[in-house]
Design an enzyme around this catalytic site. Structure first.
Site, PDB file in Angstrom:
ATOM      1  N   LYS A 216      17.096 -57.415 -35.919  1.00 33.22           N
ATOM      2  CA  LYS A 216      16.855 -58.446 -36.929  1.00 33.22           C
ATOM      3  C   LYS A 216      15.356 -58.717 -37.148  1.00 33.22           C
ATOM      4  CE  LYS A 216      21.190 -60.029 -37.797  1.00 33.22           C
ATOM      5  NZ  LYS A 216      22.035 -59.312 -36.885  1.00 33.22           N
ATOM      6  N   GLU A 238      19.944 -68.163 -43.216  1.00 30.96           N
ATOM      7  CA  GLU A 238      21.282 -68.431 -42.694  1.00 30.96           C
ATOM      8  C   GLU A 238      21.417 -67.687 -41.370  1.00 30.96           C
ATOM      9  OE1 GLU A 238      20.657 -65.796 -44.417  1.00 30.96           O
ATOM     10  OE2 GLU A 238      21.798 -64.276 -43.326  1.00 30.96           O
ATOM     11  N   SER A 504      22.061 -51.620 -31.724  1.00 29.99           N
ATOM     12  CA  SER A 504      21.463 -52.679 -32.548  1.00 29.99           C
ATOM     13  C   SER A 504      21.012 -53.916 -31.777  1.00 29.99           C
ATOM     14  CB  SER A 504      22.426 -53.088 -33.659  1.00 29.99           C
ATOM     15  OG  SER A 504      23.652 -53.538 -33.121  1.00 29.99           O
TER      16      SER A 504
HETATM   17  C1  LIG Z   1      23.505 -59.210 -36.825  1.00 23.69           C
HETATM   18  C2  LIG Z   1      23.836 -58.066 -35.959  1.00 23.69           C
HETATM   19  C3  LIG Z   1      24.642 -56.991 -36.407  1.00 23.69           C
HETATM   20  C4  LIG Z   1      25.331 -56.957 -37.730  1.00 23.69           C
HETATM   21  O1  LIG Z   1      24.530 -57.057 -38.859  1.00 23.69           O
HETATM   22  P1  LIG Z   1      24.142 -55.804 -39.744  1.00 23.69           P
HETATM   23  O2  LIG Z   1      23.430 -56.421 -40.884  1.00 23.69           O
HETATM   24  O3  LIG Z   1      25.409 -55.098 -40.155  1.00 23.69           O
HETATM   25  O4  LIG Z   1      23.283 -54.908 -38.958  1.00 23.69           O
HETATM   26  C5  LIG Z   1      24.837 -55.927 -35.565  1.00 23.69           C
HETATM   27  N1  LIG Z   1      24.318 -55.915 -34.320  1.00 23.69           N
HETATM   28  C6  LIG Z   1      23.567 -56.927 -33.858  1.00 23.69           C
HETATM   29  C7  LIG Z   1      23.041 -56.857 -32.469  1.00 23.69           C
HETATM   30  C8  LIG Z   1      23.292 -58.047 -34.638  1.00 23.69           C
HETATM   31  O5  LIG Z   1      22.544 -59.041 -34.169  1.00 23.69           O
END
Ligand SMILES: *Cc1c(COP(=O)(O)O)cnc(C)c1O
Length: 531
Positions: A216, A238, A504
Site C-alpha cells: 500500500k 478510506e 503483498s
Molecule cells: C489491501 C491489501 C490487499 C488487497 O488489495 P489490492 O488492491 O487487491 O491489492 C492485498 N494484500 C494486502 C496485504 C493488502 O493490505
C-alpha cells in the site's frame, strides 16, 4: 442553492419537499416563486419539478409553470402493481395517459437507443466500440461515472498526474524515498515450499518487507507527492482492514499533511489495533455508520467528504478502483512491483512463466501484471476470495462470480443482485472483502490475457500455514489466497518452470483473526493449536 445553481449546465431537478400539489389537488401556491428563485440564481437554466406527481392533472399544472415534470414513485407503484410479465406494458400505458402521447413501436426504439433495430436487442458492436475511446478506458471498462461536482477536480488531478508522469524530477523525488519505504523489495526462491509442492519453482516478491508491511505504501507515497504538486494541504482516504489507512497516515506524518481516514464502523470494531495505529500517527479516524458499515461505505463517505473540500484536499484512494484517473494512477505507482520483479529475474537469467497475486480491488495484482502484460510468455494469474464458497452468497470473488456494472464511478465487474443493487460480500481477509474490482483486470479477464482463480477461506488458511511453516514467513490473509493459487499453478506448470508470487503483505495484523477462526477452520485442514 446558489452553489448548485452555479454548477448546473443542463437542467435542474427541483425536488419540491413541500409537495407539488395541495390537499385539493391544486398547485402548491409557493411553487411559482420557488421556481423563479432557482431560475434567477441559475441564469434561466430549465427547471424540472418533481415530488408527488401522479396524475395527468398534476402533470398539466406543473408543466404550466415549469419546463418539465419528474415522475418517480408513481412509476414504481405502477410497476409493482402490474401483473407478472406486464410491467413494461403497464408503464407504457401510464406514460401515455400522462402525456396523451402514443408510442409507435419502431420509432420509439430507434429514438431511445439512437441505434438501428438490429442492435437494440443486443447492444454490442458499435454501441460498445463507442465507449472504448474515452479517457481511462480499458476495453469497455473503466471511465468516469462521477457526479458533476467532481469532474473539475478529476480533470485537475488527471492533468497534475500526467505532468508528474512526464517529469523526470518527479520520479527522482519518488525514488529518493526508497530507503524510507524499504525498496527495492527483495526477490528470492521459496525452496522448501517449492520442494513440498513438487512442481514449478516458486519465487517470492517480498512486498511484505516494505515499511508499514504491505504494498500500500507504493501508492500512498506516489499520490501524496502528486497532491503536494497540486498544492493540496489535506489528505483523506478510506480503509477496510486499516492497511491503506496506516500507509496514508504514515506518509501524511512524513509530509506534515492533515489526514482523515474514513472507515466502516464495523471495521473500526474489528480492526481496533490498526485504528489505534492510525491515531498514533496523528491522523483522525471517522467511523462510517451507513449501509453495511464496511469498506464500500467508507469509499462512499470519502467521496462525499471530498466533494465539499476539493480545493484543499486530495483523496488517496487505496486500490485500482474509482473513476479515471484513479485506476491508472494506482497502477502506475504499483507497477514498481512488476518492474522490479522483471529486472530481478532478468539478473538471474530468467523470465517467469507465471506471476500470481491476490485480488481485492486489484492494486497489487495490476502492479505485478502490468509490466508483463505485453509479454505473452508470462501467464498472469489473479486469486480472488471465495469466502465460504462460490456456491454460497458469502464470497468476494468479483471477477469469477460477478457481472458488469458501475460502482464507485467506474464500469467494471461488480457483485450485484438482479436489480443492480450491490451485494454483501464476505472474506476472512478484510482486504479482499470488496464488491468491485479494477477495470483493467476486468478487461484482461474479458480478453483472456489474465486468468482468475478463487480460494476459499479454508484454502487461504492452508496457504497461510504452508508459507509460515515451510518458509518462516507469516503472510497476510489476503496474500494467503495467492499462496494457495501459486501452489495450484506450480503443480500445473511442473518442474523447471518459474512462478513469482506477489507477497503483498505480512500477517502480523491477522494473528488475532487466525486465532479466532482456527476453531472453525482448523479442523477442516487438520490444524489444531489447542494446548
Ligand atoms: C489491501 C491489501 C490487499 C488487497 O488489495 P489490492 O488492491 O487487491 O491489492 C492485498 N494484500 C494486502 C496485504 C493488502 O493490505
Amino acid at each position: 442553492m446558489r452553489t448548485l445553481c452555479g454548477m448546473a449546465d443542463s437542467f435542474i431537478y427541483l425536488v419540491s419537499r413541500m409537495g407539488v400539489t395541495g390537499a385539493t389537488g391544486t398547485l402548491n401556491i409557493e411553487l411559482p416563486a420557488l421556481i423563479q428563485r432557482v431560475k434567477g440564481l441559475s441564469g434561466n437554466i430549465p427547471v424540472a419539478v418533481g415530488f408527488g406527481i401522479s396524475t395527468r392533472e398534476h402533470f398539466l399544472s406543473v408543466t404550466s409553470i415549469a419546463d418539465g415534470a419528474v415522475i418517480g414513485s408513481q412509476v414504481i407503484n405502477i410497476l409493482s402493481d402490474a401483473p407478472p410479465g406486464g410491467a413494461a406494458q403497464a408503464a407504457e400505458d401510464y406514460c401515455s395517459l400522462i402525456t396523451q402521447r402514443k408510442v409507435h413501436r419502431d420509432e420509439s426504439m430507434s429514438e431511445i437507443s439512437g441505434a438501428t433495430e438490429k442492435n437494440v436487442a443486443v447492444p454490442t458492436g458499435d454501441a460498445e466500440a463507442a465507449v472504448t475511446n474515452g479517457p481511462g478506458r480499458f476495453g469497455t471498462f473503466g471511465g468516469q461515472y462521477a457526479p458533476e461536482a467532481l469532474t473539475t477536480c478529476l480533470a485537475e488531478l488527471e492533468a497534475g498526474f500526467q505532468q508528474a508522469l512526464d517529469d523526470p524530477t518527479f520520479w527522482e523525488e519518488y525514488r529518493s524515498y526508497y530507503p524510507y519505504m524499504g525498496r527495492p523489495s527483495s526477490l528470492h526462491q521459496a525452496s522448501r515450499l517449492t520442494e513440498h509442492v513438487g512442481g514449478a519453482n516458486i519465487w517470492l516478491k517480498r512486498e511484505d518487507l516494505n515499511h508499514t508491511g504491505s504494498h500500500k505504501i507504493n501508492n500512498a507515497l506516489g499520490q501524496i507527492l502528486v497532491a503536494r504538486r497540486l498544492g493540496k494541504t489535506e489528505i483523506i482516504a478510506e480503509t477496510g482492514a486499516g492497511q491503506h489507512g496506516v500507509a496514508t497516515a504514515t506518509v501524511c506524518a512524513k509530509f506534515g499533511m492533515k489526514c482523515t481516514i474514513y472507515m466502516g464502523a464495523e471495521d473500526v470494531r474489528r480492526q481496533a489495533l490498526n485504528v489505534f495505529r492510525i491515531r498514533l500517527l496523528g491522523a483522525t479516524v471517522v467511523p462510517v455508520d451507513s449501509g453495511s458499515r464496511t469498506l464500500r461505505d467508507a469509499v462512499n463517505e470519502a467521496f462525499r467528504a471530498w466533494i465539499v473540500r476539493l480545493d484543499t484536499t486530495h483523496y488517496i484512494i487505496g486500490s485500482a478502483i474509482g473513476p479515471h484517473p484513479f485506476p491508472t494512477m494506482v497502477r502506475t505507482f504499483q507497477s514498481v512491483i512488476g518492474n522490479e520483479t522483471k529486472a530481478q529475474m532478468h539478473e538471474l537469467g530468467k523470465s517467469p512463466d507465471a506471476v500470481v497475486a491476490c485480488v481485492g480491488g486489484g492494486s497489487n495484482s495490476v502492479g505485478m501484471f502490468y509490466p508483463f502484460s505485453n509479454d505473452l510468455s508470462v501467464q498472469l494469474v489473479g486469486v480472488e476470495a471465495a469466502g465460504d464458497g462460490l456456491d454460497t452468497e458469502r464470497h468476494s470473488a468479483t471477477l469469477t462470480g460477478g457481472s458488469v456494472g458501475v460502482l464507485h464511478g467506474v464500469r467494471t465487474y461488480v457483485l450485484q443482485d438482479q436489480h443492480g443493487q450491490i451485494s454483501e460480500t464476505h472474506s476472512v481477509s478484510a482486504g479482499l472483502d470488496y464488491p468491485g474490482v479494477g477495470p483493467e483486470l476486468a478487461h484482461w479477464k474479458e480478453s483472456k490475457r489474465a486468468t482468475f482463480l478463487s480460494a476459499t477461506d479454508v484454502q487461504a488458511f492452508e496457504g497461510f500455514r504452508l508459507l509460515s511453516q515451510l518458509e518462516g514467513i507469516i503472510p497476510a490473509l489476503e496474500t494467503s489466497h495467492a499462496v494457495w493459487g501459486a501452489i495450484e499453478i506450480a503443480k500445473k506448470l511442473g518442474p523447471g518452470k518459474d512462478i513469482v508470487l506477489c507477497l503483498s503483505g505480512r500477517g502480523d495484523k491477522d494473528v488475532q483473526t487466525v486465532a479466532d477462526e482456527l476453531p472453525r477452520i482448523g479442523p477442516q485442514i487438520g490444524w489444531d493449536l489447542r494446548f
